[in-house]
Design an enzyme around this catalytic site. Structure first.
Site, short mmCIF file in Angstrom:
data_model
loop_
_atom_site.label_atom_id
_atom_site.label_comp_id
_atom_site.label_asym_id
_atom_site.label_seq_id
_atom_site.Cartn_x
_atom_site.Cartn_y
_atom_site.Cartn_z
N HIS A 2 35.90 34.79 32.20
CA HIS A 2 36.01 35.93 32.61
C HIS A 2 36.86 36.96 31.78
O HIS A 2 36.98 38.14 31.83
CB HIS A 2 36.76 35.86 33.96
CG HIS A 2 37.10 36.88 34.90
ND1 HIS A 2 38.19 37.62 35.14
CD2 HIS A 2 36.06 37.60 35.44
CE1 HIS A 2 38.09 38.65 35.91
NE2 HIS A 2 36.65 38.61 36.30
N HIS A 62 41.45 48.55 39.42
CA HIS A 62 40.67 47.31 38.90
C HIS A 62 41.59 46.76 37.70
O HIS A 62 41.80 45.80 37.42
CB HIS A 62 39.46 47.42 38.38
CG HIS A 62 38.79 46.15 38.06
ND1 HIS A 62 38.40 45.56 36.75
CD2 HIS A 62 38.34 45.09 39.02
CE1 HIS A 62 37.63 44.53 37.07
NE2 HIS A 62 38.04 44.10 38.26
N ASN A 74 31.71 44.94 51.73
CA ASN A 74 32.71 43.83 51.66
C ASN A 74 32.81 42.77 52.65
O ASN A 74 33.25 41.52 52.29
CB ASN A 74 34.26 44.52 51.64
CG ASN A 74 34.47 45.46 50.31
OD1 ASN A 74 33.94 45.44 49.24
ND2 ASN A 74 35.30 46.20 50.60
N ARG A 101 29.74 40.97 33.51
CA ARG A 101 28.57 41.95 34.25
C ARG A 101 28.37 43.02 33.54
O ARG A 101 29.22 43.60 33.09
CB ARG A 101 29.31 42.23 35.74
CG ARG A 101 29.67 41.20 36.54
CD ARG A 101 30.37 41.89 38.03
NE ARG A 101 31.19 40.81 38.93
CZ ARG A 101 30.52 39.90 39.52
NH1 ARG A 101 29.32 39.58 39.63
NH2 ARG A 101 31.50 39.18 40.28
N TYR A 117 35.58 52.36 38.21
CA TYR A 117 36.86 51.30 38.27
C TYR A 117 37.78 51.99 37.38
O TYR A 117 37.54 52.39 36.31
CB TYR A 117 36.19 49.85 37.74
CG TYR A 117 35.33 49.12 38.68
CD1 TYR A 117 34.55 49.63 39.82
CD2 TYR A 117 35.14 47.80 38.58
CE1 TYR A 117 33.85 49.01 40.53
CE2 TYR A 117 34.27 47.13 39.39
CZ TYR A 117 33.65 47.57 40.41
OH TYR A 117 32.87 47.04 41.18
N ARG A 153 45.92 45.98 44.96
CA ARG A 153 45.22 46.86 45.60
C ARG A 153 44.64 45.91 46.77
O ARG A 153 44.33 46.37 48.05
CB ARG A 153 43.84 46.93 44.77
CG ARG A 153 42.76 47.84 45.33
CD ARG A 153 41.36 47.53 44.57
NE ARG A 153 40.81 46.42 45.04
CZ ARG A 153 40.14 45.93 43.85
NH1 ARG A 153 39.95 46.11 42.96
NH2 ARG A 153 39.37 44.63 44.40
N ARG A 172 29.34 35.65 40.19
CA ARG A 172 28.84 35.65 41.79
C ARG A 172 27.83 36.70 42.17
O ARG A 172 28.59 38.08 41.88
CB ARG A 172 30.01 35.14 42.90
CG ARG A 172 29.38 34.91 44.14
CD ARG A 172 30.41 34.93 45.01
NE ARG A 172 31.37 33.98 44.75
CZ ARG A 172 31.40 32.57 45.19
NH1 ARG A 172 30.44 32.16 45.82
NH2 ARG A 172 32.45 31.66 44.85
#
Length: 692
Positions: A439, A593, A48, A379, A469, A565, A409
């Site tokens: 997205h 998530h 992170n 993804r 997640y 979060r 990304r």
């Protein structure tokens, strides 16, 4: 009298992110977590932090070059103040990080599994083994670099591990030697005396550096890596015109790999001032951008360690195994399309298995009733059954359209390969809208009789991340909703924005105004003395207008619970502003998530929405996102269970106070409530009841 300092209602975005990563670090420090799980949290923390520097600190560095007077829009803080605060905060966290690693490694030693320094006293058998490994396996693959003080530093890729040495010639002159750590050898070298004890490749190379540079006197040695700026995208005007967007993204990836350093991480047991000075001059970095670790600089080695542990040891070092169960609301062996045509189904990952969605796609690929399949992919996992189903559907003669977002990304390369794979199989591949990432998480299955089945989710269609997640996804055949999903997908294909929708909240044009409208409804209720309530669960809250609207609602008396979060730029509990707002964050075994928004004091009449978007500027006005209202009573009840569990959590939850600080919820004498464990037990119980 001195003026009373004004209480800030907004927090700096970058500092808030550091607070989030501190919460991750706290999980590594928490002795209640199994030892190896704590090691995983350290790995997440470091990953992170490096990404934060590559993207956010890189952005600040770029902005500083363009306009050194630029200030943060919310806190009016200068770039230099932000960067200095980030560097100070990082050093404090790294100090704790180092201590946590040393403690974890000490505990691992009790189980006979630990990281061993090459300089430690080893058995003669181990010493001889390591010497042979270096001589015959490692040394032949090393390419040494020797440079003089005024010569340029060789180019090293982002986060490539390097052993650096200060060298002294026979004449007393300085040289610098560099040994890039080969990436085609396992980093973990297990000791013959105990396969669960290990040394790391880079430390073995550093220990033997004197042998490589035998013509010099080695004055100091360290392991380091250069972390490079990754704040780059297709909107930066790098290319005037390129008809092949995939080719453009490939070039952008190449440019990113060559970008300027943003920080240097290093590990050493010696004084290396000359080497640090040389690296500082060569990379144009200040000393404040050098960070010393007492730990490995990359934590990808832990997967190698994990694979070597036997079952007995794993049971002591890891969380008890918990597998997702099949949804009690779906019969995966039956006709899933017919089941969804009959009723809405809400999936809750990772407590329920994503296999329900996979099975739906696999059926649709071969079902003769199906004419078209369309979906968005942001993804995808490697060897994805979801992708395989799209390819199979194309082979079966169905029209298949897939929007692959090449600008996800750090997943750009994977998505370029995925797009090529789908295109070669006959799938119609789209790349989205210029300047706007897609997205949204949408799947639409169209039948020849005109009926449609849709899946709208909060997380990626990814079998791997669905295990870790927490996300929710609605499967529905609601006529108007599925028609609006088709409209969104058609607009993506024609590179236009959805300008009207009755049910879906679609950004960049419709989501923000709709959310305003729902908040306004609660404000109106509060103003006439009726109970008013808002509960919003998300990953990040940074959008200034939305925060101002929530402040307005708080002032009107609306009771607001925010479960955020990560980044949260709003400070709760400030009298006259946010006194009716409570903010909590949950960091646990799984990555929280899901985005769930609820408006209304009464559960029976409460408005429930699930969304692919966080309350961030980029999500609300800079991307194509989709949120969907939940109408089915059983699905609504399931969402309320999630929200109730999160608000009751006193194991993994922290609350933010009016000073912007986070503290763990005090359990006291109350029964422990671990929201993630509780939701997992609910899914398990539902499945068992179904079997009965």
């Amino acid at each position: 009298m001195p003026e009373k300092k004004q209480v800030e209602v907004y927090a700096n975005r970058e500092f808030s992110w550091l607070q989030f990563n501190e919460r991750v670090l706290e999980e590594a420090e928490n002795p209640q977590n199994p030892v190896f799980e704590r090691l995983r949290f350290l790995s997440i923390f470091m990953s992170n932090l490096d990404e934060f520097y590559r993207v956010r600190v890189g952005m600040l560095g770029d902005q500083l070059l363009l306009d050194d007077d630029w200030k943060d829009a919310q806190t009016k803080m200068s770039i230099n103040d932000q960067m200095n605060g980030i560097f100070r905060g990082t050093r404090k966290l790294i100090k704790r990080f180092n201590a946590a690693y040393l403690k974890i490694n000490k505990e691992l030693k009790k189980y006979g599994a630990s990281h061993v320094e090459v300089t430690d006293k080893l058995d003669k058998k181990d010493e001889e083994y390591l010497h042979r490994v270096f001589k015959f396996k490692v040394a032949p693959l090393i390419t040494p670099f020797i440079v003089e003080k005024k010569h340029p530093l060789p180019f090293f890729e982002n986060e490539q591990l390097i052993v650096g040495c200060t060298l002294i010639t026979k004449n007393g002159n300085n040289r610098f030697g560099f040994l890039p750590v080969p990436n085609n050898i396992d980093r973990v070298i297990c000791l013959p005396s105990n396969p669960n004890r290990f040394v790391l490749l880079e430390e073995l190379i550093m220990f033997h550096a004197d042998r490589v540079f035998h013509k010099f006197s080695v004055e100091g040695k360290m392991i380091f890596s250069v972390v490079r700026n990754a704040d780059i995208d297709e909107n930066e005007g790098l290319y005037d015109y390129d008809p092949d967007f995939a080719d453009t993204m490939s070039k952008i990836i190449e440019v990113r790999s060559l970008r300027a350093p943003i920080k240097i991480k290093y590990q050493t047991t010696e004084l290396v001032p000359k080497l640090i000075n040389y690296l500082s001059r060569s990379t144009y970095l200040f000393k404040r951008q050098f960070f010393e670790y007492e730990t490995p600089l990359e934590f990808d080695f832990i997967s190698e360690i994990e694979s070597q542990l036997d079952k007995k040891m794993r049971s002591k070092l890891f969380y008890p195994p918990r597998k997702p169960v099949k949804s009690a609301d779906l019969d995966e062996k039956g006709d899933l399309i017919n089941q969804i045509l009959a009723k809405d189904v809400l999936m809750s990952y990772p407590f329920e298995n994503i296999s329900g969605m996979v099975a739906l796609l696999q059926q649709a690929a071969k079902d003769e009733r199906v004419s078209e399949i369309s979906m968005t992919l942001y993804r995808a996992s490697k060897k994805s059954k979801i992708v395989e189903s799209l390819i199979e559907a194309s082979k079966q003669g169905k029209k298949v359209t897939c929007m692959v977002e090449l600008r996800a990304r750090f997943d750009e390369e994977n998505n370029i390969e995925l797009a090529e794979q789908l295109s070669e199989a006959g799938v119609h591949v789209l790349y989205g809208l210029p300047g706007y990432k897609v997205h949204s998480k949408l799947l639409l299955i169209e039948l020849k009789d005109g009926k449609k089945v849709a899946l709208i989710g909060t997380g990626n269609f990814n079998e791997t991340t669905a295990k870790f997640y927490t996300d929710v996804a609605l499967m529905t055949a609601h006529t108007e909703i599925t028609e609006e999903v088709k409209n969104v997908l058609d607009n993506i294909e024609t590179e236009t924005f959805v300008q009207q929708a009755e049910h879906l909240l679609v950004s960049p044009l419709l989501m923000k105004p709709k959310l305003y409208e729902f908040i306004e409804e609660e404000i109106d209720r509060a103003k006439v003395g009726e109970p008013a309530r808002i509960i919003m669960k998300m990953n990040s809250l940074t959008e200034k207008d939305m925060m101002e609207k929530l402040i307005e609602a708080s002032k009107a008396g609306v009771k607001i619970d925010l479960i955020v979060r990560g980044i949260c730029c709003l400070v709760p509990g400030i009298v006259g502003k946010t006194e009716n707002i409570k903010i909590r964050s949950i960091v646990g075994r799984y990555l929280e998530h899901s985005r769930i928004f609820a408006f209304g004091a009464e559960e029976k009449t409460r408005r429930y929405i699930i969304s692919s978007a966080d309350l961030m500027t980029r999500n609300l006005t800079g991307r194509v996102e989709v949120a969907v209202p939940i109408y089915d009573a059983a699905c609504r009840a399931k969402l309320q269970q999630i929200l109730t569990a999160c608000l009751a959590d006193n194991v993994n939850a922290r609350v933010q106070n009016a000073r912007g600080k986070y503290t763990r919820v005090k359990m006291g004498k109350n029964t422990p409530v671990n929201s993630q464990a509780y939701l997992g037990s609910l899914a398990q119980a539902a499945q068992e009841n179904k079997k009965k």
